[in-house]
Design a protein around this motif. Structure first.
Motif, short mmCIF file in Angstrom:
data_model
loop_
_atom_site.label_atom_id
_atom_site.label_comp_id
_atom_site.label_asym_id
_atom_site.label_seq_id
_atom_site.Cartn_x
_atom_site.Cartn_y
_atom_site.Cartn_z
N GLY A 155 -1.31 -6.52 -7.51
CA GLY A 155 -1.13 -5.33 -8.35
C GLY A 155 -1.78 -5.51 -9.72
O GLY A 155 -2.40 -4.58 -10.24
N ASN A 165 -3.03 1.45 -8.00
CA ASN A 165 -3.09 1.58 -6.54
C ASN A 165 -3.82 2.87 -6.17
O ASN A 165 -4.64 2.90 -5.25
CB ASN A 165 -1.68 1.64 -5.95
CG ASN A 165 -0.99 0.29 -5.94
OD1 ASN A 165 -1.63 -0.75 -6.06
ND2 ASN A 165 0.32 0.31 -5.79
N ASN A 170 1.90 -1.61 0.13
CA ASN A 170 0.70 -0.77 0.18
C ASN A 170 -0.49 -1.60 0.67
O ASN A 170 -0.69 -2.73 0.23
CB ASN A 170 0.41 -0.18 -1.20
CG ASN A 170 1.52 0.78 -1.66
OD1 ASN A 170 2.49 0.99 -0.94
ND2 ASN A 170 1.36 1.35 -2.82
N PHE A 177 -4.64 -1.95 1.44
CA PHE A 177 -5.92 -1.49 0.89
C PHE A 177 -7.08 -2.10 1.68
O PHE A 177 -6.94 -3.18 2.29
CB PHE A 177 -6.04 -1.92 -0.58
CG PHE A 177 -4.97 -1.32 -1.44
CD1 PHE A 177 -5.21 -0.17 -2.18
CD2 PHE A 177 -3.70 -1.88 -1.50
CE1 PHE A 177 -4.20 0.40 -2.96
CE2 PHE A 177 -2.70 -1.32 -2.26
CZ PHE A 177 -2.95 -0.18 -3.00
N SER A 191 0.61 3.52 2.60
CA SER A 191 1.62 3.11 1.62
C SER A 191 2.99 3.23 2.27
O SER A 191 3.23 4.18 3.01
CB SER A 191 1.58 4.04 0.40
OG SER A 191 0.29 4.05 -0.14
N ALA A 238 -5.22 3.48 -1.34
CA ALA A 238 -4.54 2.77 -0.24
C ALA A 238 -4.92 3.38 1.11
O ALA A 238 -5.08 4.60 1.23
CB ALA A 238 -3.03 2.83 -0.42
N ASN A 277 -0.58 -5.10 -1.34
CA ASN A 277 0.12 -5.12 -2.63
C ASN A 277 1.59 -4.80 -2.41
O ASN A 277 1.93 -3.69 -1.99
CB ASN A 277 -0.51 -4.11 -3.61
CG ASN A 277 0.08 -4.26 -5.00
OD1 ASN A 277 0.73 -5.27 -5.28
ND2 ASN A 277 -0.15 -3.29 -5.86
#
Ligand SMILES: Cc1cc2nc3c(=O)[nH]c(=O)nc-3n(C[C@H](O)[C@H](O)[C@H](O)COP(=O)(O)OP(=O)(O)OC[C@H]3O[C@@H](n4cnc5c(N)ncnc54)[C@H](O)[C@@H]3O)c2cc1C
Length: 472
Positions: free
Chosen positions: A261, A339, A390, A392, A347, A344, A377
């Motif tokens: 993060g 974010n 989340n 990515f 999530s 993302a 994250n």
């Protein structure tokens, strides 16, 4: 039961019932949501200025079998405020129902209309030397109607509970257009079923909240805030235990954040000052409030020192000023925005029992790593067992390329949380995003009771059609 569209003829009839200016065209503000997953294509926006006008709109919609989508600040994260398909609805915006009707120091209660922002309610409480503790990063836009409809959580749940725990009574318009006058300051009222608790968390599917009576608390005379580098997520629970032993229920927040993060914040929001550089693998923001005469800084420092001696905490900073405390919170609250800017693929808003939290984090990391080169994250309100998980794309790649993996990733995360005794909708609700998850994971008896309640309170199905309940 099929609904009819809010077409031009209906708009003309509705407009004739309401003051000029109440109806407006659909603009992007009412058509989009923060995650960009849902978009409204059509609908009439109605912005009533009184409960009587809300009731008139609901009666007209019931007579014509037109759907109504309640719309507060539009910050909901599960698409409850956006109807992407089906017959055009009336989008009922509470933006003009935004008065603070009163603050009562004897009752420690405040009455706010549904469209008042959470920030405005917090400020009104502060002006009366009281605290309204609900706090979200979206509080400048999120409304009281919206946070109650979603039963929002946020950073203070550990001490004060979700939005539900902060609400004493409601004023609401029901699906037949009747107005329920339930704005009580009472802490005790067992006269029949609790309609308030039914409407809270119903995401606009059982009634439209027009005002709420809210609980206020004494403002803590002193606040202590620490930013800590943790050995691992299990250390967060150990630290929370130590802090509670030292400070009792004065501990108000316990936010766990993974390094990923902070890397996203550095990349997308370079002006945010990070409390520790380089960021630790796991950081914890812990805060406590207490009365005058109690040295809360010393108590928190002692708990942190014990945690350091036990090897749970590697490094720590105690805020020495209001500005430093605000900087800690700014770093925490920058994470959702960072974010969003990274984008993302999927999530998740899960909760697990506290004892399962470290194991869940290990297992979700292993599960996701086995599915591909995704960046993970994990952050959230660890004191409540509530984590945002989340996922990515790898650095340098966009999320679009992984859209076809989204369903499998979500299924894997949700199965894991559910299997560990957790929830797949911890604080953001079901909306339109998680109706499938509700069908999959809800207890069958509960789901049947939910359908029966909906059929009884909204027999025509006009209130927020398609939200919460899966087609059945
Ligand atoms: C940056 C960011 C951070 C957030 N952080 C948190 C967090 O920490 N914790 C948390 O729980 N949530 C968080 N949220 C999401 C949170 O649920 C919303 O911010 C808030 O609860 C929704 O309020 P709103 O007024 O924007 O409602 P909207 O988005 O307008 O609506 C949300 C739902 O409530 C219904 N609704 C709205 N008004 C009414 C009404 N008057 N009567 C009946 N139904 C109504 C809508 O139909 C919809 O189903 C965050 C969102 C963002 C963007």
């Amino acid at each position: 039961m099929a609904l009819n569209p809010a077409d031009d003829a209906f708009a003309a009839r509705l407009g004739a019932l309401l003051p000029v200016g109440t109806l407006r065209p659909l603009s992007p503000r009412y058509a989009t949501e923060p995650r960009g997953r849902f978009r409204a294509r059509e609908g009439i926006v109605a912005a009533p200025a009184s409960p009587a006008e809300v009731a008139a709109i609901v009666r007209a919609c019931a007579a014509a079998r037109v759907g109504i989508v309640p719309f507060g600040g539009g910050t909901g994260l599960v698409g409850g405020q956006i109807l992407p398909d089906g017959p055009a609805p009336v989008i009922l915006s509470t933006e003009r129902l935004n008065r603070i009707r009163g603050v009562d120091g004897t009752e420690d209660a405040l009455v706010a209309e549904a469209g008042a922002t959470l920030a405005a309610v917090r400020a009104a409480a502060e002006q009366a030397d009281r605290l309204f503790p609900l706090s979200l990063a979206s509080e400048g836009s999120a409304t009281i109607g919206g946070v109650l409809a979603a039963n929002a959580g946020g950073t203070q749940v550990l001490r004060h509970g979700n939005a539900r725990a902060l609400c004493l009574g409601l004023e609401a318009v029901l699906a037949d257009g009747s107005v329920w006058h339930g704005l009580t300051p009472l802490r005790k009222d067992n006269l029949g079923y609790d309609l308030r608790d039914l409407l809270i968390g119903a995401e606009g599917t059982l009634g439209i909240v027009t005002a709420a009576s809210l609980r206020l608390f004494p403002r803590p005379a002193r606040t202590a805030t620490a930013w800590l580098a943790l050995r691992d997520p299990a250390a967060a629970l150990a630290l929370l235990g130590r802090a509670r032993a030292a400070l009792g229920d004065g501990v108000t927040a316990c936010e766990l954040m993974a390094r990923q993060g902070f890397d996203f914040v550095a990349e997308t929001l370079p002006d945010i000052r990070q409390p520790m550089t380089p960021p630790p693998a796991w950081a914890l923001l812990i805060e406590a409030g207490g009365p005058a005469g109690f040295d809360i800084d010393a108590a928190l420092e002692a708990a942190v020192a014990d945690a350091m001696a036990a090897g749970e905490v590697a490094d720590g900073v105690i805020a020495r000023s209001g500005a430093q405390r605000a900087a800690f919170w700014a770093a925490r609250e920058a994470i959702p925005e960072a974010n969003r800017r990274i984008g993302a693929i999927a999530s998740h808003d899960i909760a697990v029992p506290l004892a399962a939290l470290p194991g869940f984090i290990d297992r979700v990391a292993a599960t996701v790593a086995a599915m591909g080169p995704f960046r993970l994250n994990v952050f959230g309100h660890a004191g409540d067992g509530n984590l945002h998980v989340n996922l990515f794309p790898p650095a340098g790649q966009g999320r679009a390329a992984f859209a076809d993996r989204r369903a499998a990733l979500t299924r894997a995360v949700h199965d894991l949380a559910h299997g560990m005794g957790g929830s797949v909708a911890a604080e953001h609700g079901v909306g339109r995003f998680k109706t499938g998850a509700l069908a999959r994971y809800a207890d069958p008896a509960k789901l049947a009771a939910m359908r029966a309640v909906k059929a009884a309170l909204d027999p025509l199905g006009i209130l927020n059609p398609g939200a919460v309940l899966p087609p059945g």
